[in-house]
Design an enzyme around this catalytic site. Structure first.
Site, short mmCIF file in Angstrom:
data_model
loop_
_atom_site.label_atom_id
_atom_site.label_comp_id
_atom_site.label_asym_id
_atom_site.label_seq_id
_atom_site.Cartn_x
_atom_site.Cartn_y
_atom_site.Cartn_z
N ASP A 1 8.72 1.60 0.55
CA ASP A 1 8.82 0.23 0.05
C ASP A 1 10.07 -0.39 0.66
O ASP A 1 10.78 0.26 1.46
CB ASP A 1 8.87 0.23 -1.47
CG ASP A 1 8.36 -1.07 -2.09
OD1 ASP A 1 8.12 -2.03 -1.34
OD2 ASP A 1 8.21 -1.12 -3.32
N GLU B 1 12.39 -2.97 -1.19
CA GLU B 1 13.45 -3.48 -2.07
C GLU B 1 14.58 -2.46 -2.25
O GLU B 1 15.72 -2.84 -2.50
CB GLU B 1 12.87 -3.86 -3.43
CG GLU B 1 12.07 -5.14 -3.44
CD GLU B 1 10.62 -4.95 -3.03
OE1 GLU B 1 9.86 -5.93 -3.01
OE2 GLU B 1 10.23 -3.79 -2.72
N HIS C 1 5.06 -1.96 1.54
CA HIS C 1 5.68 -3.20 1.04
C HIS C 1 4.92 -4.44 1.49
O HIS C 1 4.65 -4.63 2.68
CB HIS C 1 7.11 -3.31 1.55
CG HIS C 1 7.76 -4.62 1.18
ND1 HIS C 1 8.18 -4.91 -0.10
CD2 HIS C 1 8.01 -5.74 1.91
CE1 HIS C 1 8.69 -6.12 -0.13
NE2 HIS C 1 8.59 -6.65 1.08
N HIS D 1 12.24 0.91 -5.90
CA HIS D 1 13.04 0.08 -6.81
C HIS D 1 12.62 0.33 -8.24
O HIS D 1 11.54 0.88 -8.50
CB HIS D 1 12.83 -1.40 -6.47
CG HIS D 1 11.39 -1.80 -6.50
ND1 HIS D 1 10.72 -2.12 -7.67
CD2 HIS D 1 10.47 -1.89 -5.50
CE1 HIS D 1 9.45 -2.39 -7.39
NE2 HIS D 1 9.27 -2.26 -6.08
N HIS E 1 10.90 -5.07 -10.25
CA HIS E 1 9.59 -5.64 -10.58
C HIS E 1 8.60 -4.50 -10.60
O HIS E 1 8.93 -3.37 -10.24
CB HIS E 1 9.16 -6.71 -9.55
CG HIS E 1 8.88 -6.16 -8.19
ND1 HIS E 1 9.88 -5.89 -7.28
CD2 HIS E 1 7.71 -5.80 -7.59
CE1 HIS E 1 9.34 -5.39 -6.18
NE2 HIS E 1 8.02 -5.32 -6.34
N GLU F 1 6.47 1.40 -10.31
CA GLU F 1 5.74 1.86 -9.13
C GLU F 1 5.96 3.35 -8.86
O GLU F 1 5.07 4.03 -8.33
CB GLU F 1 6.12 1.00 -7.93
CG GLU F 1 5.61 -0.42 -8.07
CD GLU F 1 6.20 -1.39 -7.06
OE1 GLU F 1 6.67 -0.93 -5.99
OE2 GLU F 1 6.18 -2.61 -7.33
#
Length: 276
Positions: free
Chosen positions: A4, A6, A56, A100, A112, A131
């Protein structure tokens, strides 16, 4: 390896996460460098094959021209298993890079869950998850343990509380959602490489994260319109004005549905003007 953005070394600004944004191209280079640090570490420890999944946004962020040649890359939209694409029971371990914290976690940098604005919370069997849990649950469905998680300090704490004594590397410490104290890339990537090698040498210490079946995916949306639209997907029921649920015996349905829900939610939100 699921990568990902972030939680990548050095990144704090939403603009750095999207094509055309200020700093995005440099963000892609940093994202690739973090992934390369994992590849280098696991290969030093004896890995013979590494599959990297760009997890991502557009999933067209990692620089294949800069990727360690010992790895192969899965990129591009339309992947049915989304963040977990390519992961099967043939692998000895999964690594999560640039991850994240879930939505709402204090000091979680760019926190998020799955979508930045449309989703308030995601649940598995009534428990709030992020996630990390979603992709770890997919890996566990195939009997594959998670060996390494890199990202901000908050996601490392989240991973350890979920997975136990997993290897983690915190490359940044959150000050607020869009601010953090950062390690420099050379320091962060050296730590990632070392942790990746340790992780592969500790495979016997890790156990798959298995979510009891049947599993119910709950999503709390920020909009009644999104919940109503997603409830039209066969098998999805509307459990509240902004809440949908779906129950299955196959965790692969969870990953596929989240992708479908995201497509629907994005269209509804974009067409809803200032009330979206």
């Amino acid at each position: 390896m699921s990568v990902d953005m972030e939680g990548v070394t050095g990144l704090t600004d939403p603009e750095e996460m999207h094509a055309g944004g200020r700093g995005y191209e440099r963000g892609c280079e940093l994202m690739t460098a973090d992934a390369n640090a994992v590849v280098a570490g696991v290969c030093e420890a004896g890995a013979t094959a590494v599959v990297v999944n760009d997890a991502h946004g557009s999933t067209k962020n990692l620089r294949v021209d800069l990727l360690d040649p010992r790895a192969s890359l899965i990129r591009g939209p339309g992947k049915p298993m989304r963040m977990a694409q390519g992961l099967t029971g043939d692998f000895q371990a999964a690594c999560f890079t640039g991850y994240h914290a879930r939505a709402g976690v204090r000091h979680g940098v760019l926190n998020h869950t799955w979508m930045g604005k449309e989703i308030q919370n995601v649940y598995l069997n009534g428990e709030v998850v992020g996630e990390t849990a979603l992709v770890a649950g997919f890996a566990g469905f195939f009997g594959v343990p998670v060996a390494l998680v890199t990202g901000d300090e908050a996601v490392c704490e989240e991973a350890r509380s979920l997975l136990g004594d997993v290897e983690t590397v915190a490359v940044k410490r959150g000050v607020d959602r869009f601010a953090a104290e950062l390690l420099t890339p050379s320091v962060a990537q050296a730590l990632i490489r070392e942790a990746a090698a340790r992780a592969l040498n500790r495979l016997g210490d890790f156990r798959p994260y298995v979510v009891p079946l049947p599993v119910t995916l709950g999503v709390e949306w920020n909009s009644t319109a999104i919940a109503a639209a997603c409830s039209l997907v066969p098998g999805t029921r509307q459990a509240g004005p902004r809440h949908t649920e779906f129950t299955t015996d196959d965790f692969r349905d969870i990953m596929g549905l989240l992708g479908l829900y995201a497509s629907i939610a994005g269209q509804v939100a974009c067409g809803s003007g200032i009330y979206g």
